[in-house]
Design a protein around this motif. Structure first.
Motif, mmCIF file in Angstrom:
data_model
loop_
_atom_site.group_PDB
_atom_site.id
_atom_site.type_symbol
_atom_site.label_atom_id
_atom_site.label_comp_id
_atom_site.label_asym_id
_atom_site.label_seq_id
_atom_site.Cartn_x
_atom_site.Cartn_y
_atom_site.Cartn_z
ATOM 1 N N SER A 32 7.244 115.020 -56.363
ATOM 2 C CA SER A 32 7.503 116.179 -57.226
ATOM 3 C C SER A 32 6.668 117.391 -56.856
ATOM 4 C CB SER A 32 7.271 115.811 -58.692
ATOM 5 O OG SER A 32 5.943 115.373 -58.871
ATOM 6 N N SER A 33 5.614 117.204 -56.068
ATOM 7 C CA SER A 33 4.787 118.343 -55.676
ATOM 8 C C SER A 33 4.881 118.638 -54.183
ATOM 9 C CB SER A 33 3.330 118.107 -56.068
ATOM 10 O OG SER A 33 2.819 116.970 -55.410
ATOM 11 N N SER A 34 5.849 118.031 -53.528
ATOM 12 C CA SER A 34 5.984 118.162 -52.071
ATOM 13 C C SER A 34 7.154 119.037 -51.662
ATOM 14 C CB SER A 34 6.167 116.785 -51.431
ATOM 15 O OG SER A 34 5.060 115.950 -51.654
ATOM 16 N N TYR A 35 6.887 119.923 -50.712
ATOM 17 C CA TYR A 35 7.972 120.642 -50.046
ATOM 18 C C TYR A 35 8.725 119.619 -49.210
ATOM 19 C CZ TYR A 35 10.357 124.268 -47.311
ATOM 20 O OH TYR A 35 11.295 125.081 -46.733
ATOM 21 N N MET A 36 10.050 119.718 -49.201
ATOM 22 C CA MET A 36 10.861 118.748 -48.472
ATOM 23 C C MET A 36 11.841 119.465 -47.552
ATOM 24 S SD MET A 36 9.802 115.740 -49.432
ATOM 25 C CE MET A 36 11.101 114.694 -48.746
ATOM 26 N N ARG A 37 12.172 118.805 -46.469
ATOM 27 C CA ARG A 37 13.105 119.356 -45.482
ATOM 28 C C ARG A 37 14.139 118.326 -45.066
ATOM 29 N NH1 ARG A 37 9.895 119.637 -40.825
ATOM 30 N NH2 ARG A 37 8.393 118.410 -42.009
ATOM 31 N N TRP A 38 15.250 118.826 -44.581
ATOM 32 C CA TRP A 38 16.224 118.018 -43.843
ATOM 33 C C TRP A 38 16.162 118.460 -42.378
ATOM 34 C CZ3 TRP A 38 18.701 113.780 -45.359
ATOM 35 C CH2 TRP A 38 18.894 113.553 -46.725
ATOM 36 N N LEU A 39 16.183 117.466 -41.506
ATOM 37 C CA LEU A 39 16.217 117.687 -40.064
ATOM 38 C C LEU A 39 17.420 116.942 -39.503
ATOM 39 C CD1 LEU A 39 12.468 116.757 -39.383
ATOM 40 C CD2 LEU A 39 13.372 119.031 -39.891
ATOM 41 N N TRP A 82 15.528 121.661 -37.380
ATOM 42 C CA TRP A 82 15.391 121.896 -38.819
ATOM 43 C C TRP A 82 16.730 122.361 -39.381
ATOM 44 C CZ3 TRP A 82 15.770 126.826 -41.230
ATOM 45 C CH2 TRP A 82 15.461 126.823 -42.597
ATOM 46 N N VAL A 83 17.111 121.815 -40.542
ATOM 47 C CA VAL A 83 18.370 122.157 -41.187
ATOM 48 C C VAL A 83 18.151 122.982 -42.454
ATOM 49 C CG1 VAL A 83 20.432 121.224 -42.325
ATOM 50 C CG2 VAL A 83 19.516 120.106 -40.268
ATOM 51 N N SER A 84 17.233 122.485 -43.315
ATOM 52 C CA SER A 84 17.066 123.126 -44.615
ATOM 53 C C SER A 84 15.748 122.692 -45.231
ATOM 54 C CB SER A 84 18.223 122.717 -45.537
ATOM 55 O OG SER A 84 18.127 123.344 -46.791
ATOM 56 N N GLY A 85 15.233 123.501 -46.164
ATOM 57 C CA GLY A 85 14.004 123.163 -46.868
ATOM 58 C C GLY A 85 14.083 123.596 -48.318
ATOM 59 N N ILE A 86 13.263 122.954 -49.152
ATOM 60 C CA ILE A 86 13.259 123.263 -50.576
ATOM 61 C C ILE A 86 11.854 123.085 -51.130
ATOM 62 C CG2 ILE A 86 13.910 120.881 -51.197
ATOM 63 C CD1 ILE A 86 15.587 122.093 -53.494
ATOM 64 N N THR A 87 11.458 124.010 -51.983
ATOM 65 C CA THR A 87 10.145 123.916 -52.615
ATOM 66 C C THR A 87 10.135 122.829 -53.677
ATOM 67 O OG1 THR A 87 10.809 125.679 -54.115
ATOM 68 C CG2 THR A 87 9.550 126.329 -52.172
ATOM 69 N N SER A 88 8.946 122.476 -54.126
ATOM 70 C CA SER A 88 8.806 121.372 -55.076
ATOM 71 C C SER A 88 9.535 121.638 -56.391
ATOM 72 C CB SER A 88 7.325 121.089 -55.345
ATOM 73 O OG SER A 88 6.681 122.260 -55.840
ATOM 74 N N ALA A 137 12.764 113.705 -60.994
ATOM 75 C CA ALA A 137 12.695 112.541 -61.882
ATOM 76 C C ALA A 137 13.135 111.269 -61.162
ATOM 77 C CB ALA A 137 13.566 112.774 -63.110
ATOM 78 N N LYS A 138 13.997 111.438 -60.166
ATOM 79 C CA LYS A 138 14.501 110.291 -59.405
ATOM 80 C C LYS A 138 13.866 110.176 -58.029
ATOM 81 C CE LYS A 138 19.054 110.253 -61.631
ATOM 82 N NZ LYS A 138 20.526 110.324 -61.423
ATOM 83 N N ASN A 139 12.927 111.067 -57.710
ATOM 84 C CA ASN A 139 12.284 111.069 -56.388
ATOM 85 C C ASN A 139 13.321 111.083 -55.266
ATOM 86 O OD1 ASN A 139 9.805 111.035 -57.599
ATOM 87 N ND2 ASN A 139 9.200 109.011 -56.855
#
Length: 117
Positions: free
Chosen positions: A30-37, A47-53, A75-77
């Motif tokens: 829930s506090s991690s920036y996440m990306r799709w590669l 790199w494809v896309s990223g989203i803030t926490s 909530a579902k990680n």
């Protein structure tokens, strides 16, 4: 142990849609920036896309902008990638990754997306 398990890939015709999921565990999702590669056959990791926490900022590679949508459910990680108007050049193994840099975890299998008629 950090785990990222991608799913939702498959074979789809050009113009079709898929929704990828990435189930996360072993860290504070829930506090991690996440990306799709993604990695196309015979090519490097892109790199494809990223989203803030908090999901307040999303970003996309030019090649997928307007067709792909990244989202998350803290909530579902789980991280998602909705892919519409798929093209043959979207064919790749898709991975999720934590943070602003670096690749997928060593144990990540990724999920294969094949766009073909």
């Amino acid at each position: 142990e950090v785990q990222l398990v991608e799913s939702g890939g498959g074979l789809v015709q050009p113009g079709g849609s898929l929704r990828l999921s990435c189930a996360a565990s072993g860290f504070t999702f829930s506090s991690s920036y996440m990306r799709w590669l993604r990695q196309a056959p015979g090519k490097g990791l892109d790199w494809v896309s990223g989203i803030t926490s908090a999901s307040d900022i999303t970003s996309y590679a030019d090649s997928v902008k307007g067709r792909f949508t990244i989202s998350r459910d803290n909530a579902k990680n789980t991280l998602y990638l909705q892919m519409n108007s798929l093209k043959p050049e979207d064919t790749a193994v898709y991975y999720c990754a934590i943070g602003f840099r670096g690749g997928p975890t060593p144990a990540s299998q990724g999920t294969q997306v094949t766009v073909s008629s």
